[in-house]
Write a protein that holds these residues in place. Structure first.
Motif, mmCIF file in Angstrom:
data_model
loop_
_atom_site.group_PDB
_atom_site.id
_atom_site.type_symbol
_atom_site.label_atom_id
_atom_site.label_comp_id
_atom_site.label_asym_id
_atom_site.label_seq_id
_atom_site.Cartn_x
_atom_site.Cartn_y
_atom_site.Cartn_z
ATOM 1 N N ILE A 1 -3.648 2.813 0.287
ATOM 2 C CA ILE A 1 -4.058 1.388 0.660
ATOM 3 C C ILE A 1 -5.185 1.578 1.608
ATOM 4 O O ILE A 1 -5.077 2.203 2.713
ATOM 5 C CB ILE A 1 -3.008 0.506 1.210
ATOM 6 C CG1 ILE A 1 -2.455 1.105 2.449
ATOM 7 C CG2 ILE A 1 -1.793 0.291 0.155
ATOM 8 C CD1 ILE A 1 -1.341 0.260 3.096
ATOM 9 N N GLY A 2 -6.233 1.120 1.213
ATOM 10 C CA GLY A 2 -7.408 1.012 2.452
ATOM 11 C C GLY A 2 -7.669 2.455 2.556
ATOM 12 O O GLY A 2 -7.826 2.970 3.513
ATOM 13 N N ARG A 3 -7.648 3.519 1.533
ATOM 14 C CA ARG A 3 -7.833 4.946 1.710
ATOM 15 C C ARG A 3 -6.724 5.590 2.518
ATOM 16 O O ARG A 3 -7.000 6.611 2.977
ATOM 17 C CB ARG A 3 -9.080 5.177 2.248
ATOM 18 C CG ARG A 3 -10.236 4.884 0.996
ATOM 19 C CD ARG A 3 -10.385 6.010 -0.217
ATOM 20 N NE ARG A 3 -11.326 6.050 -1.091
ATOM 21 C CZ ARG A 3 -11.200 5.154 -2.302
ATOM 22 N NH1 ARG A 3 -9.925 4.685 -2.535
ATOM 23 N NH2 ARG A 3 -11.954 5.007 -3.151
ATOM 24 N N THR A 4 -5.767 4.985 2.794
ATOM 25 C CA THR A 4 -4.652 5.508 3.526
ATOM 26 C C THR A 4 -3.354 5.856 2.622
ATOM 27 O O THR A 4 -2.868 4.600 2.112
ATOM 28 C CB THR A 4 -4.257 4.512 4.496
ATOM 29 O OG1 THR A 4 -5.365 3.866 5.004
ATOM 30 C CG2 THR A 4 -3.256 5.151 5.644
ATOM 31 N N PRO A 5 -3.256 7.089 2.496
ATOM 32 C CA PRO A 5 -1.774 7.377 1.661
ATOM 33 C C PRO A 5 -0.448 6.850 2.139
ATOM 34 O O PRO A 5 -0.204 7.121 3.379
ATOM 35 C CB PRO A 5 -2.025 9.200 1.507
ATOM 36 C CG PRO A 5 -3.256 9.465 2.207
ATOM 37 C CD PRO A 5 -3.672 8.164 3.162
ATOM 38 N N ALA B 1 -10.391 0.889 8.504
ATOM 39 C CA ALA B 1 -10.460 1.275 7.023
ATOM 40 C C ALA B 1 -11.432 0.357 6.334
ATOM 41 O O ALA B 1 -11.995 -0.544 7.253
ATOM 42 C CB ALA B 1 -9.053 0.934 6.302
ATOM 43 N N ILE B 2 -12.048 0.908 5.411
ATOM 44 C CA ILE B 2 -12.876 0.009 4.687
ATOM 45 C C ILE B 2 -12.048 -0.921 3.903
ATOM 46 O O ILE B 2 -11.098 -0.825 3.200
ATOM 47 C CB ILE B 2 -13.667 0.728 3.758
ATOM 48 C CG1 ILE B 2 -14.346 2.086 4.194
ATOM 49 C CG2 ILE B 2 -14.961 -0.144 2.908
ATOM 50 C CD1 ILE B 2 -13.998 3.321 3.453
ATOM 51 N N MET B 3 -12.305 -2.290 3.947
ATOM 52 C CA MET B 3 -11.365 -3.502 3.585
ATOM 53 C C MET B 3 -11.974 -3.644 2.422
ATOM 54 O O MET B 3 -13.134 -3.443 1.888
ATOM 55 C CB MET B 3 -11.229 -4.634 4.474
ATOM 56 C CG MET B 3 -10.582 -4.473 5.838
ATOM 57 S SD MET B 3 -9.048 -3.848 5.516
ATOM 58 C CE MET B 3 -8.335 -3.860 7.325
ATOM 59 N N ALA C 1 -9.699 3.037 -7.510
ATOM 60 C CA ALA C 1 -8.487 3.920 -7.291
ATOM 61 C C ALA C 1 -9.057 5.328 -6.787
ATOM 62 O O ALA C 1 -10.175 5.682 -6.839
ATOM 63 C CB ALA C 1 -7.862 4.327 -8.835
ATOM 64 N N PRO C 2 -8.016 5.897 -6.061
ATOM 65 C CA PRO C 2 -8.357 7.146 -5.553
ATOM 66 C C PRO C 2 -8.802 8.210 -6.280
ATOM 67 O O PRO C 2 -8.298 8.205 -7.635
ATOM 68 C CB PRO C 2 -7.351 7.715 -4.657
ATOM 69 C CG PRO C 2 -6.056 6.859 -5.002
ATOM 70 C CD PRO C 2 -6.748 5.711 -5.647
ATOM 71 N N SER C 3 -9.299 9.379 -5.870
ATOM 72 C CA SER C 3 -9.940 10.449 -6.889
ATOM 73 C C SER C 3 -8.870 11.236 -7.206
ATOM 74 O O SER C 3 -7.796 11.350 -6.355
ATOM 75 C CB SER C 3 -11.199 11.272 -6.421
ATOM 76 O OG SER C 3 -10.682 11.742 -5.026
ATOM 77 N N PRO C 4 -8.670 11.938 -8.380
ATOM 78 C CA PRO C 4 -7.367 12.556 -8.721
ATOM 79 C C PRO C 4 -6.909 13.585 -7.786
ATOM 80 O O PRO C 4 -5.699 13.927 -7.476
ATOM 81 C CB PRO C 4 -7.849 13.224 -10.067
ATOM 82 C CG PRO C 4 -9.037 12.515 -10.413
ATOM 83 C CD PRO C 4 -9.629 11.938 -9.492
ATOM 84 N N GLU C 5 -7.959 14.366 -7.085
ATOM 85 C CA GLU C 5 -7.614 15.492 -6.236
ATOM 86 C C GLU C 5 -6.559 15.163 -5.090
ATOM 87 O O GLU C 5 -5.854 16.064 -4.906
ATOM 88 C CB GLU C 5 -8.798 15.981 -5.370
ATOM 89 C CG GLU C 5 -9.756 16.703 -6.104
ATOM 90 C CD GLU C 5 -10.906 15.766 -6.844
ATOM 91 O OE1 GLU C 5 -11.623 15.097 -5.857
ATOM 92 O OE2 GLU C 5 -11.012 15.033 -7.762
ATOM 93 N N PHE D 1 -2.171 -1.651 -3.813
ATOM 94 C CA PHE D 1 -2.589 -0.255 -3.943
ATOM 95 C C PHE D 1 -4.247 -0.425 -4.270
ATOM 96 O O PHE D 1 -4.564 -1.393 -5.073
ATOM 97 C CB PHE D 1 -1.992 0.682 -4.604
ATOM 98 C CG PHE D 1 -0.644 1.159 -4.152
ATOM 99 C CD1 PHE D 1 -0.900 2.010 -3.024
ATOM 100 C CD2 PHE D 1 0.523 0.521 -4.566
ATOM 101 C CE1 PHE D 1 0.473 2.567 -2.431
ATOM 102 C CE2 PHE D 1 1.676 0.855 -3.872
ATOM 103 C CZ PHE D 1 1.799 1.879 -2.969
ATOM 104 N N ASP D 2 -5.234 0.526 -3.514
ATOM 105 C CA ASP D 2 -6.501 0.675 -4.040
ATOM 106 C C ASP D 2 -6.394 0.710 -5.672
ATOM 107 O O ASP D 2 -5.899 1.657 -6.256
ATOM 108 C CB ASP D 2 -7.110 1.814 -3.408
ATOM 109 C CG ASP D 2 -7.043 1.943 -1.888
ATOM 110 O OD1 ASP D 2 -6.770 0.821 -1.214
ATOM 111 O OD2 ASP D 2 -7.223 2.881 -1.176
ATOM 112 N N GLY D 3 -7.371 -0.140 -6.115
ATOM 113 C CA GLY D 3 -7.370 -0.133 -7.526
ATOM 114 C C GLY D 3 -6.231 -0.467 -8.525
ATOM 115 O O GLY D 3 -6.149 -0.209 -9.702
ATOM 116 N N GLY D 4 -5.462 -1.014 -7.695
ATOM 117 C CA GLY D 4 -4.017 -1.377 -8.273
ATOM 118 C C GLY D 4 -3.367 -0.011 -9.137
ATOM 119 O O GLY D 4 -2.679 -0.109 -9.821
#
Lengths: 320, 321
Positions: free
Chosen positions: B117-121, B285-287, B292-296, B67-70
Motif C-alpha cells: 500500500i503506497g509502496r509499503t509492503p 509515501a506517494i499517494m 501494481a508492484p514489480s514482480p521482483e 492495495f496498489d493496483g488492486g
C-alpha cells in the motif's frame, strides 16, 4: 438446610421422610425407628450416587451454579494463610466481584485472584454475582504485574457467569480490559495456575484462565456462552438450554478430552456442596501439585510454555 | 505450490466473481432507505451515496481497493479439523458451513493477504461478516496466527480489519480458546517490533473485541460501526432501561477513549499508509492510485511451511498425505 436441585427431588423426599421419622421418634420414646430410618438413609445414599454418577451437561450446569458450593472466598480462607487483600485498579474503582491479594500457600507467598459470587442476597449484590466490570480485570492485571515484579506464583480461581453486561462496563472498555488481562496472563514470567471451581463463563473466565495449567472441578463448567444464551440464539428458544448444554461440550470431562484443560479434580459424591471441606482440600492439593510441576521452568520457559499450550490447542478434537 | 497461491486481479476477477453479479442489481441502504445501483455502490466502496452509511464489504473487494493496483497475494491458512465438537443445533454445523460457503463463495470467515500500500509492503487480514457473521473459530484463529507469523518473517506490519458477531458457538470452547491464541499472535508482532493496526468495522463484538481487536498499536474504526463486548440487546435486558442514542458506536467509543480515530472508508487507505510509514520510520509515501508492484518485490517471500501455526501442523500433514 440442604438446597435441593430440581433433579434431586426424589432424593429430597427420601431424606425428608428419614428426617420425619427421626423427629417422630424423638417425640415419643416408645417408637424405635432406627432401622427404618437407616434403610431410608441407605436408599438416599444409593440414589445420590446414582444421580451424580452420570450427570448430563445441563445438570452439571445446575450443580456448577449451586449456591452451596464453596466459593472463591471459602477457598482463600481455608487454603491460604496471611491472606492480605489488595484493592483497586488505580484508575476508577475497586471491583468486589474480583477478590485478590497476597497470601501464603504453605510457606510460599503467592498472588491469588478469583471471582467471588457471594453467598446471600446482600453479598451477592455486593459481589455483583461474580460478574466483573473492567475495574476487576484491571485490578487483576495490576496484581499479576506485582507478582511478576516480585517473582511470586499466581493462582486464579474462576467462578463467573461472565463479564458484566452493563452500560458503565461498556463505557469503560470491558472488552479492552478482558483483552489486556488475557495478554497479561501470557506475559508474566511466573507460574500461573488456574482452577475452575464453578462456572467458567466465556471471556470473563479466559481473562483469568490463560494459565500454564488449568484444572476443573468434576462438576464445574467452562463455556463460550451460557446454555441459555446459546439456546436463545441458535434455537431461538431459551428453553432449549438442555440441548445447548449438550452441544456446547462444556463439562470438565469433554474439555479434558479436547485438551483444553489439564486435569479434573474429583468432587465428593453428590457434588462439592455436600462436602465443602473435602472439596477445598482436593483443590488445594491440585494447586500445589500444578505449581510443583512448573518448578523446572525459568521465566522464559514459563512464557513459552503458555504460548505453546494455547497455540497447540484445538488439534485434538473429540476422541469419542 | 507457491504460498502466494493466486494473484487476484480485481478487474478480471469481477467478470467471474459471484459477488460482482448480484441477482438483484439494486440494494437498499439499511440506514436511509435509498435504492443504490450495485455498480455505483461498489465504485463508492459500499458506502451509501446519499447518507454515507458504511455497508459491509467483503475482504476481496476491500483488498482490491486497498492495495496498489488492486493487486495482492493470498496467504494460505492451514486448514482446521472440521466440526471438532460434532455440534448440532437445529442444523448440523457442517451444513451451516456448506451454506455459508455457497452463499459467499469463500472457504471461511477470514482472508490473509500480502501486498503493498503506497509502496509499503504489508500483511493484511480481513474478516468476512457475510460468512457466519464473521465468527471466530479455529480457522479465524489460525488465520490471525498465520498473518502474524508471515508479518514477523517478512518484517512487515499487520493491518487487520475486524468484523464479527463474536466467537463461533458451533466450535464451543475451542472458539473461546481463540481469545488467548490470537493474543499470542499479537504478542509475536509486539516482540518483533512490528506495527499492528486494527481497523474495526461494523460490527465488532463479543470475544473478538475482547481479544485481538482491542490490542492494536493503533485502533481506527469506520463511522458508526457497532463495537462492544456485550451487545445492546443483552445490556437492555440486564439493566432494563433504554440505551442512549449512538451507544457503543464508533464515535461513542472514540469519546470514551477506546479508539484513536474514526475514519471514512474512502480516506482509510491514505491514512493507513501515512500511519504505517511513520511507525516504520519511513519517508512520506506517494499517494494516489499506484500501479501494481514489480514482480521482483514478491520473490522475497518465505517458503510456505514456516507460515503454518504450530497448532495446525497435524492438519497440514494430513493434507500433504
Amino acid at each position: 438446610m440442604t438446597h435441593y436441585l430440581e433433579f434431586e427431588k426424589p432424593l429430597a423426599e427420601i431424606e425428608g421422610k428419614a428426617e420425619e421419622l427421626r423427629a417422630m421418634a424423638r417425640a415419643s420414646e416408645e417408637m424405635d425407628v432406627d432401622k427404618e430410618a437407616e434403610a431410608l438413609d441407605r436408599k438416599a445414599a444409593d440414589l445420590l450416587a446414582e444421580l451424580y454418577k452420570k450427570l448430563d451437561p445441563w445438570r452439571k450446569c445446575l450443580v456448577a451454579r449451586h449456591p452451596g458450593r464453596p466459593h472463591c472466598k471459602d477457598y482463600i480462607e481455608a487454603l491460604f494463610r496471611e491472606y492480605t487483600p489488595l484493592a483497586g485498579d488505580r484508575n476508577f474503582a475497586d471491583d468486589h466481584a474480583v477478590m485478590g491479594g497476597l497470601a501464603r500457600l504453605g510457606d510460599q507467598p503467592v498472588v491469588v485472584i478469583g471471582h467471588e459470587k457471594g453467598h446471600d442476597t446482600k453479598t451477592r449484590i455486593e459481589r455483583n454475582f461474580g460478574m466483573a466490570r473492567p475495574e476487576g480485570y484491571r485490578k487483576a492485571i495490576r496484581l499479576m504485574d506485582l507478582a511478576d515484579r516480585f517473582n511470586l506464583p499466581v493462582v486464579t480461581l474462576v467462578d463467573t457467569p461472565g463479564a458484566y453486561p452493563g452500560k458503565g462496563a461498556e463505557e469503560r472498555g470491558q472488552s479492552e480490559a478482558i483483552a489486556r488481562a488475557t495478554e497479561k496472563c501470557l506475559q508474566i514470567g511466573v507460574p500461573l495456575v488456574s482452577v475452575i471451581i464453578g462456572e467458567g463463563g466465556s471471556g470473563g473466565a479466559v481473562a483469568f484462565a490463560t494459565a500454564n495449567r488449568v484444572a476443573m472441578l468434576e462438576h464445574s463448567i467452562y463455556s463460550v456462552i451460557s446454555p441459555e444464551g446459546c439456546a436463545s440464539i441458535l434455537w431461538k428458544d431459551a428453553e432449549k438450554m438442555r440441548e445447548a448444554a449438550e452441544a456446547l461440550r462444556l463439562t470438565a470431562q469433554d474439555l479434558e478430552r479436547l485438551g483444553v484443560i489439564d486435569r479434573i479434580i474429583d468432587e465428593p459424591v453428590g457434588g462439592a456442596q455436600r462436602d465443602r471441606e473435602a472439596t477445598i482440600a482436593a483443590v488445594g492439593a491440585t494447586i500445589g501439585a500444578m505449581l510443583d510441576g512448573l518448578d523446572g521452568l525459568d521465566r522464559e520457559g514459563l512464557i513459552q510454555d503458555r504460548r505453546t499450550k494455547f497455540l497447540d490447542m484445538g488439534t485434538k478434537g473429540l476422541a469419542a | 505450490m507457491n504460498w502466494i497461491s493466486n494473484y487476484v486481479r480485481p478487474k478480471i476477477n469481477s467478470l467471474f466473481s459471484r459477488r460482482e453479479v448480484p441477482e438483484n442489481l439494486w440494494s437498499k441502504c439499511e440506514e436511509c432507505g435509498t435504492m443504490l445501483f450495485h455498480r455505483e455502490l461498489s465504485d463508492n466502496l459500499h458506502v451509501c451515496t446519499s447518507c454515507d452509511h458504511h455497508m459491509a464489504i467483503c475482504p476481496r473487494e476491500r483488498f482490491a481497493s486497498l492495495f496498489d493496483g488492486g493487486v495482492f497475494g493470498e496467504i494460505e491458512v492451514p486448514e482446521t479439523r472440521p466440526d471438532p465438537l460434532q455440534f448440532r443445533d437445529q442444523k448440523k454445523y457442517p451444513d451451516r458451513m456448506k451454506l455459508a460457503q455457497r452463499t459467499t463463495g469463500e472457504a471461511e470467515a477470514m482472508m490473509v493477504v500480502q501486498g503493498e500500500i503506497g509502496r509499503t509492503p504489508i500483511i493484511a487480514a480481513a474478516q468476512d461478516f457475510s460468512f457466519m457473521g464473521g465468527s471466530m473459530g479455529m480457522f479465524v484463529g489460525n488465520a490471525i496466527i498465520t498473518a502474524a507469523q508471515a508479518a514477523v518473517q517478512m518484517k512487515r506490519p499487520l493491518i487487520l480489519f475486524s468484523a464479527a458477531g463474536g466467537a463461533r458457538m458451533q466450535e464451543g470452547i475451542l472458539s473461546l480458546m481463540q481469545m488467548p491464541r490470537t493474543t499470542v499472535a499479537v504478542e509475536m508482532l509486539k516482540e518483533a517490533g512490528l506495527p499492528y493496526i486494527v481497523v474495526l468495522t461494523h460490527p465488532t463484538t463479543g470475544g473478538v473485541t475482547a481479544s485481538y481487536a482491542m490490542l492494536g498499536d493503533v485502533h481506527i474504526a469506520e463511522p458508526n460501526a457497532l463495537i462492544c463486548f456485550a451487545g445492546p440487546r443483552v445490556i437492555e435486558q440486564t439493566i432494563r432501561e433504554k440505551l442512549p442514542e449512538g451507544f457503543q458506536r464508533a464515535e461513542y467509543l472514540l469519546d470514551h477513549g477506546m479508539l484513536d480515530r474514526v475514519t471514512h472508508r474512502k480516506n482509510m487507505r491514505d491514512e493507513l499508509i501515512t500511519i504505517t510509514r511513520m511507525l516504520l520510520g519511513e519517508g512520506p509515501a506517494i499517494m494516489g492510485d499506484l500501479p501494481a508492484p514489480s514482480p521482483e518485490t514478491e520473490q522475497q517471500a518465505p517458503p510456505p511451511a514456516d507460515t503454518a501455526p504450530t497448532g495446525a501442523e497435524g492438519s497440514a500433514e494430513a493434507e500433504k498425505a
